[in-house]
Design a protein around this motif. Structure first.
Motif, PDB file in Angstrom:
ATOM      1  N   HIS A 464       0.865  -1.168   0.000  1.00 13.83           N
ATOM      2  CA  HIS A 464       0.000   0.000   0.000  1.00 13.83           C
ATOM      3  C   HIS A 464       0.907   1.225   0.000  1.00 13.83           C
ATOM      4  CE1 HIS A 464      -4.165  -1.671   1.342  1.00 13.83           C
ATOM      5  NE2 HIS A 464      -3.679  -2.266   0.285  1.00 13.83           N
ATOM      6  N   GLN A 466       1.448   5.363   0.965  1.00 10.37           N
ATOM      7  CA  GLN A 466       0.965   6.524   1.713  1.00 10.37           C
ATOM      8  C   GLN A 466       1.667   7.770   1.172  1.00 10.37           C
ATOM      9  OE1 GLN A 466       1.874   6.732   5.946  1.00 10.37           O
ATOM     10  NE2 GLN A 466      -0.058   7.811   6.315  1.00 10.37           N
ATOM     11  N   ARG A 484       1.361  -5.061   3.144  1.00  9.54           N
ATOM     12  CA  ARG A 484       0.104  -5.549   3.695  1.00  9.54           C
ATOM     13  C   ARG A 484       0.011  -7.043   3.430  1.00  9.54           C
ATOM     14  NH1 ARG A 484       0.695  -1.708   5.932  1.00  9.54           N
ATOM     15  NH2 ARG A 484      -0.510   0.213   6.022  1.00  9.54           N
ATOM     16  N   VAL A 686      -2.892   3.490   0.948  1.00 13.72           N
ATOM     17  CA  VAL A 686      -3.948   2.927   0.100  1.00 13.72           C
ATOM     18  C   VAL A 686      -3.343   2.023  -0.958  1.00 13.72           C
ATOM     19  CG1 VAL A 686      -5.634   4.787   0.383  1.00 13.72           C
ATOM     20  CG2 VAL A 686      -3.844   5.003  -1.349  1.00 13.72           C
ATOM     21  N   SER A 687      -4.226   1.282  -1.603  1.00 16.07           N
ATOM     22  CA  SER A 687      -3.755   0.343  -2.634  1.00 16.07           C
ATOM     23  C   SER A 687      -3.167   1.127  -3.815  1.00 16.07           C
ATOM     24  CB  SER A 687      -4.935  -0.495  -3.129  1.00 16.07           C
ATOM     25  OG  SER A 687      -5.822   0.367  -3.824  1.00 16.07           O
ATOM     26  N   ASN A 688      -2.467   0.422  -4.698  1.00 13.60           N
ATOM     27  CA  ASN A 688      -1.837   1.120  -5.820  1.00 13.60           C
ATOM     28  C   ASN A 688      -2.889   1.778  -6.717  1.00 13.60           C
ATOM     29  OD1 ASN A 688      -2.772  -1.243  -6.774  1.00 13.60           O
ATOM     30  ND2 ASN A 688      -0.991  -1.763  -8.018  1.00 13.60           N
TER      31      ASN A 688
END
Ligand SMILES: Nc1nc2c(ncn2[C@@H]2O[C@@H]3COP(=O)(O)O[C@H]4[C@@H](O)[C@H](n5cnc6c(=O)[nH]c(N)nc65)O[C@@H]4COP(=O)(O)O[C@H]3[C@H]2O)c(=O)[nH]1
Length: 733
Positions: A464, A466, A484, A686-688
């Motif tokens: 993930h 940030q 993650r 967050v995810s890519n």
């Protein structure tokens, strides 16, 4: 028929019946008188066929004339034999060669008998002569075949034998050599009890004979046998049963091959596959096999079995500081000591590294096991000399017991491992039984470890991202990649839970490599999608910095993904840099030389000092979130943060604050010239896909936000941000 011959015959056969019979005989009948010339009285018509001369030829007026046809080598023998037989009034029988009228040599068989008068005086000799040339030739062929056969047998490299249940009836020189005897005679005379004198394994000869009786043959019947000098070799026999016409076994015949070399080679190959090369101890594969056998046996006899997992406590230190050779020597010494502490029926195996596993057939009570463990501990901790130094090590042992702690090899091993881990936790240099150590926490941890081992391959790990915000422009400046673990059953597992475990078990090496590669690939993808260059920050763990070839791994990732080195940032905690400083400095210089961006993570929590910081080729200080949390309310924290920002700028370093959760914190940092900030206030990891969307949308720290806090001067998007601070700010390339 000649007149002379007919005349002679008629004296014997007035009716002519006899003469017809004699002349039709497939041979030649004769009679000669016992006078000075051995005058012939009778020669039948067969003479023509046998000698090529007519019966009444002048030649046959005497036996002496006939004898002139005889082969010179046979003549004396023939005469002597006839003389002796007649003297004793016995019939004679002989074979000799003559020269046929056509020049060919012929073999004849002659049977004769003397005719005596009443006073016993020899009057005449009569008899029959037949041509046996054809038979003689056949005999010759047979003899030749036999000779050749014998020669093959005599000269064969393989041993050849004929034997009966009572012993050998014939053996060839090769077999004599294989079994180490002087001659076939000696071997057959001495090797009478084949079952006990020859075969090492009792009952092997019986098995051989049983097979011969049941199948009539054996192929590749492999056995260990004693040679004459009692040395042992391996042989392979191929044999068949020979029956007489009535179907009764006459004998066995077969071949013997010395296969000792092949067997030794096979044993060597097998040994290599099942043993550890360094110590010669059984390896993991053989350990499993032995353990499974041990469990079966214990089950069968209703006994217990103990499994001990042993780890040398200071091994890593010795290996790192004295080198692999010293480490190898230590392991060899330890394996010998462990073997010396065990019984022959027990197993000592090496799993790899400094891990040994012991299987103890455990009949008596726990005291017995305790004393073995004490013995092992004391033996391991005896000083040993390695490369001229005296070293003393200790060990931690975990013990699981069948059946209480498990009835499967895997379970027993896992539980012994857990007990060993407990022994380590209790300060090393001790042993622990599994029963009693399996607290829920230990069990969870073991469980997690096993799951983590398969997480990469099972594609359960993801990164993930940030955002890190440039406090001057309010824009995303870079991103921190945070791992993650999406477990299919347990859901999201926090890195705080599994990264320390991965670090401890060494799993961080493959995981860390995967993180670097994936993060580089992602940053490159953003670049390719046409976004502004986003630097990607990756957390590096202590083991990666100190034990792996970090520079090489980074280089490979950059080469393979094509990411410019300046877009990769490595976050290294200050405590990590302080440990093993020389190696750390060298590795960081290598990375710096490549153009990689380096930050000191969690700054302020370790022992970093100004003088140390100068030695490290770092670009950025990352203020730990514990100071940031209370900057708006705690004067001390505010002072520390201000000091770190100043310190960073004095050293010409960029400064970023992490854990920023509120506008107040962001304002404080901006007012105090902190370059960047990261935290939930700006965006959670967050995810890519989500991060890509974020790059497409305006920064969260909007002009409005900053204006509200009195921080941001409106600035045109295209204009470059003004430089409010005096310290330099590096460009992204
Ligand atoms: N309370 C609060 N927390 C915030 C805020 N903003 C960010 N964080 C969290 O703080 C952690 C920052 O990473 P870290 O200090 O390097 O600490 C990391 C790092 O030490 C380690 N870690 C994570 N990913 C990796 C990795 O790929 N490799 C290695 N070696 N360690 C990793 O796990 C730690 C925890 O990671 P995360 O759980 O992702 O937790 C992250 C992040 O989600 C905020 O405003 N408030």
């Amino acid at each position: 028929m000649s007149a002379l011959f007919a005349n002679k015959l008629s004296q014997f056969d007035e009716s002519g019946v006899l003469s017809t019979l004699l002349n039709n005989l497939d041979g030649m009948v004769f009679r000669y008188r016992n006078d000075a010339l051995s005058s012939m009285e009778l020669v039948s018509a067969g003479c023509q066929k046998i000698t090529g001369y007519a019966a009444d030829h002048a030649l046959y007026l005497s036996r002496l004339s006939y004898e002139r046809l005889c082969h010179a080598d046979d003549l004396d023998k023939m005469r002597e034999l006839i003389r002796e037989a007649l003297e004793h009034q016995l019939p004679y029988e002989l074979e000799y060669r003559i020269l046929h009228a056509n020049g060919e040599s012929r073999w004849l068989w002659e049977r004769g008998v003397g005719v005596y008068n009443a006073s016993g005086r020899l009057e005449a000799v009569e008899g029959l002569i037949s041509d046996i040339t054809a038979r003689k030739k056949a005999d010759q062929v047979t003899l030749e075949v036999e000779r050749r056969y014998r020669s093959i047998v005599e000269n064969a490299i393989e041993g050849i034998f004929q034997s009966t249940p009572q012993g050998y009836i014939s053996v060839n020189p090769a077999l004599v050599r294989i079994y180490g005897y002087g001659s076939p005679q000696q071997m057959m005379a001495e090797l009478k009890q084949i079952d006990t004198q020859l075969y090492v394994e009792a009952g092997r000869r019986q098995q051989f004979m049983q097979l011969m009786e049941q199948q009539g043959s054996v192929t590749n019947f492999e056995s260990r046998v004693y040679r004459k000098d009692r040395s042992i070799i391996w042989i392979s026999e191929n044999a068949r049963t020979v029956y007489d016409e009535a179907g009764k076994i006459m004998f066995y015949e077969g071949t013997v091959e010395d296969i000792t070399e092949r067997k030794l080679y096979e044993a060597e190959i097998e040994h290599r596959a099942s043993h550890d090369m360094l110590t010669g101890l059984p390896n993991r594969a053989l350990l499993y096999e032995r353990l499974q056998q041990g469990i079966m046996q214990a089950q069968h006899h209703n006994e217990r079995l103990a499994l001990a997992f042993l780890d040398i406590d200071q091994f890593k230190y010795i290996n790192d500081s004295l080198g692999h050779q010293a480490g190898d020597q230590l392991l060899q010494i330890m394996s010998e000591r462990l073997l010396a502490c065990m019984r022959d029926s027990d197993t000592v195996a090496r799993l790899g590294g400094d891990e040994f596993v012991l299987i103890l057939n455990y009949h008596a009570d726990a005291d017995e096991l305790d004393s073995v463990m004490q013995r092992i501990r004391s033996s391991v901790s005896q000083p040993c000399r390695i490369e001229g130094r005296e070293l003393t090590v200790t060990c931690s042992i975990g013990i699981s017991i069948y059946p209480g702690d498990g009835d499967q090899a895997d379970v027993l091993l896992k539980n012994a491992d857990a007990a060993m881990y407990k022994a380590k936790e209790l300060g090393r240099d001790n042993y622990q039984y599994y029963a009693g150590v399996l607290t829920p926490a230990v069990a969870d941890r073991l469980d997690l470890m096993n799951k983590l081992r398969i997480a990469i391959e099972a594609r359960q790990l993801a990164l993930h991202y940030q955002p890190k915000i440039d406090l001057l422009s309010g824009r995303i400046h870079s991103a921190e990649a945070l791992i993650r673990w999406q477990h299919p059953a347990q859901g999201m597992i926090s890195p705080a839970d599994f990264i320390p475990l991965a670090e401890e078990t060494g799993l961080i090496m493959p995981i860390g490599e995967w993180v670097i590669h994936t993060a580089c690939a992602q940053a490159m993808q953003w670049l390719m999608l046409g976004h502004q260059p986003i630097r990607i920050a990756v957390n590096i763990s202590p083991r990666q910095l100190h034990h792996g070839d970090l520079a090489q791994i980074v280089k490979t990732a950059l080469d393979e993904t094509g990411l410019p080195p300046s877009l990769l940032e490595l976050e290294i905690t200050e405590s990590m840099m302080m440990h093993n400083m020389e190696t750390s400095i060298a590795t960081l210089h290598q990375l710096k030389a490549m153009g990689v961006y380096l930050s000191v993570d969690d700054f302020g929590t370790g022992y970093a000092s100004l003088s140390y910081l100068k030695k490290f080729p770092v670009d950025c200080l990352k203020i730990d979130q514990s100071f940031v949390r209370d900057i708006a309310i705690d004067r001390d924290d505010a002072a520390i943060v201000k000091a770190i920002i100043s310190l960073g700028h004095i050293l010409n370093l960029s400064v970023i604050a992490e854990g920023v959760e509120s506008l107040e914190q962001a304002s404080f940092l901006q007012q105090n010239a902190c370059d960047c900030a990261q935290g939930y206030y700006f965006g959670r990891p967050v995810s890519n896909e989500a991060f890509t969307l974020l790059l497409d949308t305006p920064a969260k720290l909007t002009d409005k936000d900053l204006n509200k806090a009195g921080l941001k001067q409106e600035q045109p998007q295209s204009a470059s941000p003004a430089k409010p601070q005096t310290h330099s700010r590096e460009s992204l390339y």
